[in-house]
Design an enzyme around this catalytic site. Structure first.
Site, PDB file in Angstrom:
ATOM      1  CG  ASP A 187      -2.157   0.995   1.072  1.00  0.00           C
ATOM      2  OD1 ASP A 187      -3.305   0.512   0.744  1.00  0.00           O
ATOM      3  OD2 ASP A 187      -1.820   2.168   1.338  1.00  0.00           O
ATOM      4  NE  ARG A 237     -23.619  -9.300   4.316  1.00  0.00           N
ATOM      5  CZ  ARG A 237     -24.120 -10.138   5.132  1.00  0.00           C
ATOM      6  NH1 ARG A 237     -25.423  -9.746   5.535  1.00  0.00           N
ATOM      7  NH2 ARG A 237     -23.448 -11.278   5.652  1.00  0.00           N
ATOM      8  N   GLY A 255     -35.133   3.383   7.718  1.00  0.00           N
ATOM      9  CA  GLY A 255     -34.267   4.340   8.516  1.00  0.00           C
ATOM     10  C   GLY A 255     -33.967   5.742   8.121  1.00  0.00           C
ATOM     11  CB  CYS A 297     -20.267   0.812  -1.553  1.00  0.00           C
ATOM     12  SG  CYS A 297     -18.646  -0.093  -1.127  1.00  0.00           S
ATOM     13  CE  LYS A 356     -16.490   3.988  -4.339  1.00  0.00           C
ATOM     14  NZ  LYS A 356     -16.715   3.180  -5.392  1.00  0.00           N
ATOM     15  CE  LYS A 382     -23.110  -2.695   7.192  1.00  0.00           C
ATOM     16  NZ  LYS A 382     -22.875  -3.736   5.925  1.00  0.00           N
ATOM     17  NE  ARG A 390     -14.778   5.140   3.507  1.00  0.00           N
ATOM     18  CZ  ARG A 390     -14.077   4.185   2.824  1.00  0.00           C
ATOM     19  NH1 ARG A 390     -13.433   4.517   1.687  1.00  0.00           N
ATOM     20  NH2 ARG A 390     -14.190   2.634   3.161  1.00  0.00           N
TER      21      ARG A 390
END
Length: 449
Positions: free
Chosen positions: A30, A152, A251, A258, A261, A318, A325
């Protein structure tokens, strides 16, 4: 095999650890040196449920390096798992993918299969193959494959190990054989298609899930006006096997890295081809409106938020992740702070939050002590104990705005037997159990002295 992974975000690190668990040697790179340093020291740069023990079990097969060239030279197959965030116009920013492809093209001394797991618009894999060949100085052959992930956040390790499907986008028979061999230890149907179809499939899947959330949230707005119970409506819909119950939870709206965008990127791709995708644009519009309506519930209840002690429970987009984000908590907290509220927040994982004026504490009890209003923003299981009598009484006047419909109306009614409270949720009737003659003052409708 020796596998190379570029990118140690949620997709890259989960991919690396899970392949290591299947017996492969995995070399991880990375550009963020602090992330590699964290991994080299035995830490994790992200939180993902189940990731840490699996990493520890396979630490001998996981290798972390700042040296991209070494990864390229040593590995049989390279996975690109870097981010594709929105650019200023809402398109997918492919600069990180391009950067990895370019260095592979320049540094590789032999033929290479390069697998793109990052979410990219249709046509991108073909373009990246051309880019790799353009950089090539040694006569090598580069075959690029699109192998989208369907993970997920919070359940990514489980999803990787127990996929509903494996999609391999390639027209190259040798690459197809290699990928099928790589995934032979997984018990899941394998769909082999061309790269463009694999890329579009990923966008189509994410868009449909987001659309399903916005669909039930659209009906929650109607349910609010009718005084009906959206939970019963969603439950009844979910019993139909043609519909299913997943992603029918009403909700405050979806967030994360994800859905928002990908919806915008897909809309832009279609616009470039003079194709309208009205469901996609409306999905975004409904989602944005959902957060606004939740805030209006708060404003309608409390004429002024100036100096009100407001608690936010949950900051991540979540549960079971620290990722904020595009989280609904961002805009909600900004509006509350701008209105002069004294905002305290608690999230089991989030410690750094970008909204100035939000005071983060380390426990649920500390967050709600002497609070005048609690807003449930993320459905962390820990927040279920909010209705325990000894916890609820920590608030001055129990006022709860439930942005995730965490509690059933039956649970709220039982709690109101021993503690007078005011409870508002999404698409369901309000529950108010104050009985004294100063109800208006207790409900914070009047201005404080």
């Amino acid at each position: 095999m020796k596998l190379g992974i570029f990118g140690v975000g949620y997709v890259g690190l989960v991919t690396a650890v899970c392949f290591a668990d299947k017996g492969h040697d995995v070399y991880i790179h990375d550009t963020a040196k602090e992330k590699i340093a964290t991994l080299q020291s035995g830490g994790l740069p992200i939180f993902e449920e189940g990731l840490e023990p699996l990493l520890q079990q396979n630490e001998s097969k996981l290798h972390y390096t700042h040296n991209a060239t070494a990864v390229i030279h040593d590995c049989d197959v390279i996975f690109i798992c870097v981010g594709t965030p929105q650019d200023t116009e809402g398109n997918a920013d492919l600069s990180q993918v391009e950067s990895v492809v370019e260095i592979i093209g320049k540094e590789s001394r032999r033929d290479k299969v390069i697998i793109i797991k990052s979410t990219v618009p249709p046509g991108s894999t073909e373009n990246m193959e051309k880019l790799a060949q353009k950089q090539n100085k040694f006569g090598n052959r580069f075959t690029l494959v699109h192998n989208p992930e369907f993970l997920r956040q919070g359940k990514a390790v489980y999803d990787f190990m127990n996929p509903s499907k494996i999609v391999i986008g390639t027209s190259d028979s040798e690459a197809q054989k290699l990928l099928c061999s790589l995934y032979k230890k997984w018990n899941a149907p394998i769909l082999v298609t061309d790269t463009k179809s694999a890329e579009l499939l990923k966008y189509a899947a994410n868009s449909f899930l987001a659309m399903k959330i916005s669909y039930i949230n659209m009906f929650s707005q109607l349910s609010d006006k009718l005084g009906t119970n959206i939970d019963d409506v969603a439950y009844g819909m979910g019993l139909d096997p043609r519909i299913g119950s997943d992603f029918l939870n009403t909700g405050i709206g979806f967030g994360g890295s994800c859905f928002p965008k990908d919806l915008k990127a897909l809309e832009n791709v279609a616009a470039g081809l003079n194709i309208e995708l009205p469901f996609i644009s409306q999905t975004t519009t409904i989602n944005e409106k959902q957060g606004d309506l939740f805030y209006k519930k708060i404003k309608n209840f409390c004429k002024s938020l100036q100096n009100r002690k407001v608690t936010l429970l949950g900051l991540s987009f979540k549960p079971f992740t620290e990722d904020t984000r595009s989280a609904p908590s961002l805009l909600l907290s900004q509006k509350l702070v701008q209105e002069g509220a004294i905002v305290t927040a608690y999230d089991p994982l989030v410690r750094d939050f970008p909204v100035e004026g939000v005071h983060i504490v380390s426990s649920l009890e500390a967050a709600i002590k002497d609070s005048e209003m609690v807003c449930l923003v993320t459905e962390w299981p820990e927040f279920k104990k909010l209705l325990h009598g000894d916890v609820l009484k920590l608030m001055n006047e129990p006022v709860i705005f439930d942005g995730r419909n965490m509690f059933t109306l039956e649970e709220i009614n039982r709690a109101s037997w021993y503690t007078p409270l005011h409870y508002e949720s999404i698409g369901r009737p309000t529950v108010t159990s104050y009985t004294d003659n100063n109800q208006a003052a207790n409900l914070l409708v009047k201005e404080k002295d």
